[in-house]
Design a protein around this motif. Structure first.
Motif, short mmCIF file in Angstrom:
data_model
loop_
_atom_site.label_atom_id
_atom_site.label_comp_id
_atom_site.label_asym_id
_atom_site.label_seq_id
_atom_site.Cartn_x
_atom_site.Cartn_y
_atom_site.Cartn_z
N LYS A 358 0.82 -1.21 0.00
CA LYS A 358 0.00 0.00 0.00
C LYS A 358 0.85 1.25 0.00
O LYS A 358 0.58 2.21 -0.73
N VAL A 359 1.88 1.26 0.86
CA VAL A 359 2.72 2.45 0.95
C VAL A 359 3.56 2.60 -0.33
O VAL A 359 3.74 3.70 -0.86
N ALA A 360 4.07 1.47 -0.84
CA ALA A 360 4.87 1.53 -2.07
C ALA A 360 4.03 2.12 -3.21
O ALA A 360 4.51 2.91 -4.02
N LYS A 361 2.77 1.75 -3.24
CA LYS A 361 1.87 2.28 -4.28
C LYS A 361 1.73 3.79 -4.15
O LYS A 361 1.79 4.52 -5.13
N LYS A 362 1.55 4.24 -2.91
CA LYS A 362 1.44 5.68 -2.67
C LYS A 362 2.68 6.43 -3.16
O LYS A 362 2.61 7.57 -3.60
N LEU A 363 3.83 5.77 -3.07
CA LEU A 363 5.07 6.40 -3.51
C LEU A 363 5.25 6.30 -5.02
O LEU A 363 6.27 6.71 -5.56
N GLY A 364 4.29 5.68 -5.69
CA GLY A 364 4.34 5.64 -7.15
C GLY A 364 4.95 4.39 -7.74
O GLY A 364 5.13 4.30 -8.96
N ARG A 365 5.31 3.41 -6.91
CA ARG A 365 5.86 2.17 -7.48
C ARG A 365 4.77 1.40 -8.20
O ARG A 365 3.63 1.34 -7.72
N LYS A 366 5.14 0.76 -9.31
CA LYS A 366 4.19 -0.05 -10.06
C LYS A 366 4.29 -1.51 -9.65
O LYS A 366 3.36 -2.29 -9.86
N TYR A 367 5.43 -1.91 -9.14
CA TYR A 367 5.59 -3.29 -8.66
C TYR A 367 6.64 -3.34 -7.56
O TYR A 367 7.51 -2.47 -7.49
#
Ligand code: DGT
Ligand code: CA
Ligand code: CA
Ligand code: ZN
Length: 571
Positions: A358-367
């Motif tokens: 969830k946090v990685a997604k917020k930071l813009g990571r796609k995978y």
């Protein structure tokens, strides 16, 4: 961590639990004391990784500012475990022996004992251990007084943002080593363009962290923050901001070389501008931006991260003369799409896989790739084959209920002392990405260590070697390694090397990165996060990649997962 492996299961379990709790507390943004005052013990127990027993200890500390069990232990073992423990090769048990036999409590005691040959004669210590202790002490002393970029950068950015918000402020930049993104920072040099210096200086000296004001003048101020970090502010006119920024960004060696070049062309370069000498008169030509200064000197603009006088000036001259690609087009800060190393609470991470995603997604990571520890790393609660297989199932389930980010299956397997891996091939074959790393027996000789790594690099299922040199900033140098050999074999096998972006690793270093770039060995930049609050450190890894002259094409995780998957096929 090898020294911890001598503990029994119970001890190692407790030590893992404490370590994990400490990490969690360290990276929490809420104030634990406030949390406790508001909602009591239960709110502490709700923090991931903190059980009832630990919560009671935290409560005790909040109430009485001490922990009785800790004080009791400290009386029994009154030595500086923290500092002594950072000496390479010294584990808790050895430190205990040193205290009982030689009354060693501090780093200075240890150094004295080693220099007078007292360590070598202790049973199970010997000449080699004594030598390594001395080397390690030297290393620790050299790095004293410097701060990890990753620890101080968030605060620096906070100050920069606050200054930017002042109506009197026309421009703000950090300069010095912070702007060049050195892994460690001696002090911060910060520049502000304004017509109202008094107000800006007043604001700067009353920043809440300021503990001591070293000096304050009409155009500058020097302060110490409460953690001992020194900050120098310089206030200038907007018209000469570029010249000041160029000068105070450094590096010193870069500046010296640039000034020589200026002199050879009949210019004078200083922090106020670029001047032409006309007889006895000095006429200012340019000073507003760095770009115009570099260009007037016949250079293309140089990014701060590569201003170290290691060939960038010559390259910028060539580039300006029209020789394309003399200067690298450095990888940008927003180009990385995936993060290929992180840990969850399946091993020694603090939170669940889903929480990390969830946090990685917020930071813009796609995978992201979940790479928990395997096998025999007890301290890290390593996974055996069975648990790794059930983690893979769990990842499938989570992927079905989340969107916008893809979670991939990985592991960080141990490269054992002979180069074998601690997970069977048929299990590794089911993973999307396999990372392999050295975590034990780091004092092998150069040839043994090189062969050990080469065996892992040549393994048909290993994609990436994680933190390839094993250095820990301010704590230990990397192990001995024939890096040219490593590069050759990595290239041949299509195995990638990692830039571990975690703030105290930054491994590979900028120098190693540059050798990879020159050899055509591609790299991945991974955060090695154990908590969601560490995922931002990708930025630190990108900085080191830039310092190592890497372009986007040198970095594998700027690609989409579909493209990366193809690239991972081994030769
Ligand atoms: P640090 O603070 O040790 O991490 O490293 P820096 O690079 O920030 O060094 P610092 O704070 O002593 O000085 C900031 C910048 O000022 C430095 O990068 C370049 C410039 N500078 C300092 N001393 C000299 C000097 O003697 N000559 C020249 N040309 N530039 C200097
Ligand atoms: Ca500095
Ligand atoms: Ca300075
Ligand atoms: Zn690792």
């Amino acid at each position: 961590m090898s020294e911890y492996l001598q503990m029994n299961d119970e001890e190692s379990f407790r030590s893992t639990a404490y370590l994990r709790a400490a990490r969690t507390l360290e990276s929490m943004t809420e104030d634990v004391e406030m949390l406790y005052q508001q909602s009591g013990l239960r709110s502490i127990e709700k923090i991931p990784g903190i059980g009832h027993g630990l919560a009671l200890k935290i409560e005790e500390y909040i109430k009485s500012k001490k922990v009785v069990e800790f004080d009791k232990l400290h009386k029994e073992f009154p030595f500086d475990l923290d500092t002594l423990g950072s000496v390479r090769g010294l584990g808790p048990k050895m430190i205990k022996v040193l205290y009982h036999k030689l009354k060693i409590k501090t780093l200075d005691d240890l150094e004295r004992a080693a220099r007078t040959g007292k360590i070598r004669s202790l049973p199970r210590f010997g000449e080699k251990v004594q030598y390594n202790i001395l080397r390690s002490i030297e290393f620790i002393k050299r790095s004293r007084g410097r701060f990890l970029l990753g620890h101080i950068l968030p605060v620096i950015k906070e100050l920069v943002e606050l200054l930017k918000g002042l109506p009197e402020v026309l421009q703000v930049e950090m300069a010095g080593s912070a702007r060049r993104r050195l892994p460690t920072i001696g002090d911060l040099d910060i520049l502000v363009a304004t017509n109202k210096p008094v107000k800006v200086i007043k604001f700067f000296t009353s920043f809440p962290r300021v503990e001591k004001i070293w000096g304050r003048g009409a155009t500058k101020a020097s302060v110490r923050w409460r953690d001992g970090f020194n900050v120098d502010l310089r206030v200038i006119k907007l018209s000469s901001f570029g010249a000041a920024l160029q000068y105070f960004t450094g590096s010193k060696d870069h500046n010296i070389a640039l000034r020589r070049l200026a002199q050879a062309k009949g210019f004078k370069l200083n922090e106020y501008g670029l001047w032409r000498l006309d007889g006895k008169k000095e006429i200012k030509i340019v000073s507003r931006t760095e770009k115009v200064i570099y260009e007037t000197l016949g250079l293309s603009y140089l990014e701060p991260e590569i201003r170290e006088n290691t060939g960038e000036i010559e390259a910028a001259i060539q580039e300006a003369r029209g020789v394309k690609n003399s200067l690298p087009c450095l990888i940008g800060y927003d180009e990385v799409l995936g993060d290929l190393q992180m840990h969850s609470d399946w091993s020694d991470g603090s939170v669940s896989i889903e929480e990390m995603a969830k946090v990685a997604k917020k930071l813009g990571r796609k995978y992201i790739v979940i790479t928990d520890h395997t096998g025999d790393l007890k301290i890290a609660n390593g996974l055996d084959a069975k648990r790794l297989l059930s983690q893979m199932k769990e990842i499938d389930t989570i992927n079905q209920r989340i969107s916008g980010i893809k979670i991939l299956k990985g592991a960080e397997v141990n490269i054992q002392k002979d180069g074998a891996l601690d997970m069977p091939d048929e299990v590794l074959a089911k993973l999307d990405v396999v990372l392999a790393a050295v975590h034990t027996q780091m004092d092998q000789d150069k040839q043994t260590m090189t062969e050990r790594l080469i065996r892992a690099i040549s393994h048909p299922l290993v994609n990436i070697i994680a933190h390839p040199t094993g250095r820990i900033l301010q704590e230990r140098e990397g192990y001995q390694l024939d890096f040219d050999q490593v590069l050759k074999v990595a290239k041949k096998n299509n195995t990638f090397l990692e830039i571990d972006a975690y703030c105290d690793r930054l491994d590979l270093s900028d120098r190693h990165i540059r050798r990879c770039v020159q050899a055509g060995v591609k790299l991945s930049i991974d955060t090695d996060s154990h908590h969601p609050s560490q995922l931002w450190m990708m930025e630190l890894g990108i900085s080191q990649a830039r310092r190592g002259w890497a372009e986007a094409d040198d970095i594998i995780n700027v690609r989409s997962w579909d493209e990366l998957k193809k690239l991972l096929k081994k030769n």
